[in-house]
Write an enzyme that holds these catalytic residues in place. Structure first.
Site, mmCIF file in Angstrom:
data_model
loop_
_atom_site.group_PDB
_atom_site.id
_atom_site.type_symbol
_atom_site.label_atom_id
_atom_site.label_comp_id
_atom_site.label_asym_id
_atom_site.label_seq_id
_atom_site.Cartn_x
_atom_site.Cartn_y
_atom_site.Cartn_z
ATOM 1 N N CYS A 233 0.918 -1.072 0.006
ATOM 2 C CA CYS A 233 0.114 -0.071 0.001
ATOM 3 C C CYS A 233 1.035 1.412 -0.158
ATOM 4 O O CYS A 233 1.466 1.579 -1.145
ATOM 5 C CB CYS A 233 -1.034 -0.034 1.309
ATOM 6 N N HIS B 111 -3.713 -5.029 0.663
ATOM 7 C CA HIS B 111 -3.083 -5.704 1.881
ATOM 8 C C HIS B 111 -3.118 -7.235 1.829
ATOM 9 O O HIS B 111 -3.958 -7.696 2.393
ATOM 10 C CB HIS B 111 -3.700 -5.037 3.074
ATOM 11 N N GLU C 290 -1.473 -9.083 3.603
ATOM 12 C CA GLU C 290 -1.467 -9.873 4.857
ATOM 13 C C GLU C 290 -2.674 -10.206 5.689
ATOM 14 O O GLU C 290 -2.973 -10.767 6.267
ATOM 15 C CB GLU C 290 -0.692 -8.633 6.050
HETATM 16 N N1 GLN Z 1 -2.276 6.809 2.440
HETATM 17 C C1 GLN Z 1 -1.882 6.078 1.393
HETATM 18 C C2 GLN Z 1 -3.500 6.245 0.518
HETATM 19 O O1 GLN Z 1 -4.476 6.527 1.112
HETATM 20 C C3 GLN Z 1 -1.986 4.450 1.730
HETATM 21 C C4 GLN Z 1 -2.877 3.715 2.511
HETATM 22 C C5 GLN Z 1 -2.567 2.647 3.050
HETATM 23 O O2 GLN Z 1 -1.230 2.161 3.295
HETATM 24 N N2 GLN Z 1 -3.318 2.015 3.728
HETATM 25 O O3 GLN Z 1 -3.617 5.590 -0.465
#
Ligand code: GLN
Length: 533
Positions: free
Chosen positions: A382, A507, A509
């Protein structure tokens, strides 16, 4: 047909952080091993509607369900221990209960009556719980009440659960109270008084626990259990000891050795053939205990002081290590300070997790550069993937490249807010959340890891790789290895000629399980192991 579920309510006393969630999840695992279907509900008595707007320092990681709810991290434990995907509604908060009651009041559903905690709030709680029981069609519904008994915010929930026991019948609902039995070194003995007090507190709400699970630093002996049974009015065999275990995955085995399953099966009259078969689980625990070879992963994040902030990543790494029969050692590296190259050079691999806001970005970018220059396997998740793209762009001459999250004036906004996000004003539950499909390009590292072309992964973000720069970045050598099926959103990036450089916008995970390690984590650790110093 009306679905008849059995309920096991888990409360906690004495102190928080004694592993109530793990204990409840372990009970679930044991019951699953009898062949029963089990679902879980986590009650969080705080006023937030969900945990999406909570700082990870407050409650640890925000866990994201398949259907896109931002929930308490205990749901992660439940998914991992029960090996099932839970719906977001399995996380009930005071915020959700009140919001629903107030909406009903405004729409006129209670016309003429004065809306009160009893019966309106308690009825709402019961109907939320029953709805989950009905929809899941599970044999057993675990209901964990967050916080400790005696908390003001928890009272309406305990009252609702007390009523639920009367309505469903005593043979269908049982209460398990998890307490802590401290060992006083100076006196050289364990103390049961806090357990007695917190049980008394629970009984003052009209709930008599059927089972008491005593957490302790070391095993307690049977005379102490007898004493607790006597003072707390619980059967002797229902006083269970769960001393600290070396791994959370061992807890189901510990509870099984105390015959927890047998007692529960009898107490709520569960229909089972034979006993619990925990042999598969024991096998998993055995592989999680492998000592050698060791592979090190540095997690460069900004919430590293509280490991719970990255709990699913930590667990996913453990699952992948168990799959490969290696041990993973995690080094927590603060992205706040200038990242020390010496620290990084000791590592076999680097992982850059998700996050929000500018703090820690410089450290994460430095870590990406280090991994690129020193050919160290690096995995960006992310925000971590976004940092990979930013640093890659900068190294390829796009000076000042950035995400508009941190620098709205950047000359190269390689990461920008998604179009549909620009119109959104409210912060709660409005990101791109939950499972979306991702198409994987053949011949890439991602494809090699997954071995398939279409995957589904959970998301939680507002920003994305900016399509305006897609062509230019590709020309410079960035490989777009995964996109949304319509090819509009970039989901995965990698580069050629590097041992393992992969970023994903989702994600992974959240989908890793002890019995089903996630392919990306496995592939990453395998590369780390190959280059292991
Ligand atoms: N801040 C970034 C976004 O909103 C990454 C979000 C995250 O890592 N969950 O895209």
């Amino acid at each position: 047909m009306v679905h008849l579920a059995k309920y096991i309510v888990v409360t906690g006393g004495v102190v928080s952080s004694i592993g109530k969630g793990i204990t409840a999840a372990s009970i679930g695992r044991i019951l699953r091993s009898y062949g029963l279907s089990v679902t879980a509900i986590k009650i969080d008595p705080y006023l937030n509607w969900d945990s999406g707007t909570l700082n990870p320092y407050q409650h640890g990681e925000v866990f994201v369900t398949d259907d896109g709810m931002e929930t308490d991290l205990d749901l992660g434990h439940y998914e991992r221990f029960l090996d099932s995907d839970l719906p977001g509604e399995a996380n009930i908060t005071t915020g959700k209960v009140y919001m629903s009651v107030i909406e009903k009041e405004r729409s006129g559903e209670y016309l003429g009556s004065c809306v009160q905690i009893i019966p309106h709030i308690t009825d709402e709680i019961k109907s939320m719980i029953r709805r989950i029981a009905d929809r899941s069609r599970a044999d057993v519904v675990l209901v964990e009440v967050g916080g400790t008994v005696g908390d003001i915010e928890g009272q309406p929930f305990l009252e609702a659960l007390r009523q639920l026991r009367n309505e469903e019948g005593h043979e269908n609902v049982m209460f398990v109270h998890v307490t802590y039995v401290p060992y006083l070194r100076a006196a050289g003995e364990f103390k049961t008084k806090p357990t007695q007090h917190s049980t008394k507190e629970l009984r003052s709400t009209g709930i008599n626990p059927d089972m008491i699970i005593c957490r302790s630093e070391m095993p307690i002996d049977s005379s102490l259990k007898k004493k607790i049974a006597h003072f707390c009015d619980v059967e002797e065999e229902a006083v269970v000891n769960a001393p600290d275990a070396s791994s959370i995955y061992e807890v189901p085995l510990v509870l099984d050795s105390e015959n927890v399953g047998e007692y529960i099966v009898r107490r709520i009259e569960l229909d089972v053939d034979g006993g619990a078969d925990l042999s598969e689980w024991a096998g998993i625990v055995e592989s999680l205990m492998v000592e050698e070879p060791v592979v090190t992963v540095g997690i460069v994040g900004k919430y590293v002081e509280l490991e719970d902030s990255y709990i699913s990543i930590r667990e996913a790494l453990k699952h992948a290590a168990a799959h490969l029969r290696v041990r993973v050692d995690i080094e927590w590296i603060s992205a706040d300070d200038a990242v020390n190259e010496e620290d990084l050079s000791r590592l076999d691999s680097i992982l850059i997790p998700g996050g929000f806001g500018e703090r820690g970005i410089a450290g994460k970018l430095e870590a990406v550069r280090f991994a690129l220059e020193n050919r160290v396997p690096v995995f960006g998740i992310c925000l971590g993937m976004q940092c990979m793209v930013i640093e890659f762009a900068r190294m390829k001459g796009m000076e000042g490249a950035n995400s508009t999250e941190f620098d709205p004036e950047t000359p190269y906004p390689v990461i920008d807010m998604m179009e549909e996000q620009k119109r959104i004003k409210n912060m709660g539950g409005t990101m791109r959340l939950g499972s979306y499909q991702c198409r994987i390009m053949k011949g890439t590292l991602a494809h090699e890891a997954y071995g398939t072309e279409l995957v589904s992964e959970r998301h939680r973000h507002r920003f994305e790789l900016n399509n305006e720069f897609r062509g230019e970045l590709e020309e410079k050598g960035l490989i777009i290895s995964g996109t949304s099926p319509d090819n509009f959103l970039v989901e995965m990036v990698e580069i050629e000629d590097h041992p393992w450089f992969l970023g994903c916008q989702f994600h992974p995970e959240f989908r890793s399980r002890p019995n089903r390690a996630h392919p990306l984590f496995v592939s990453f650790l395998r590369a780390a192991l190959e280059g292991s110093r």
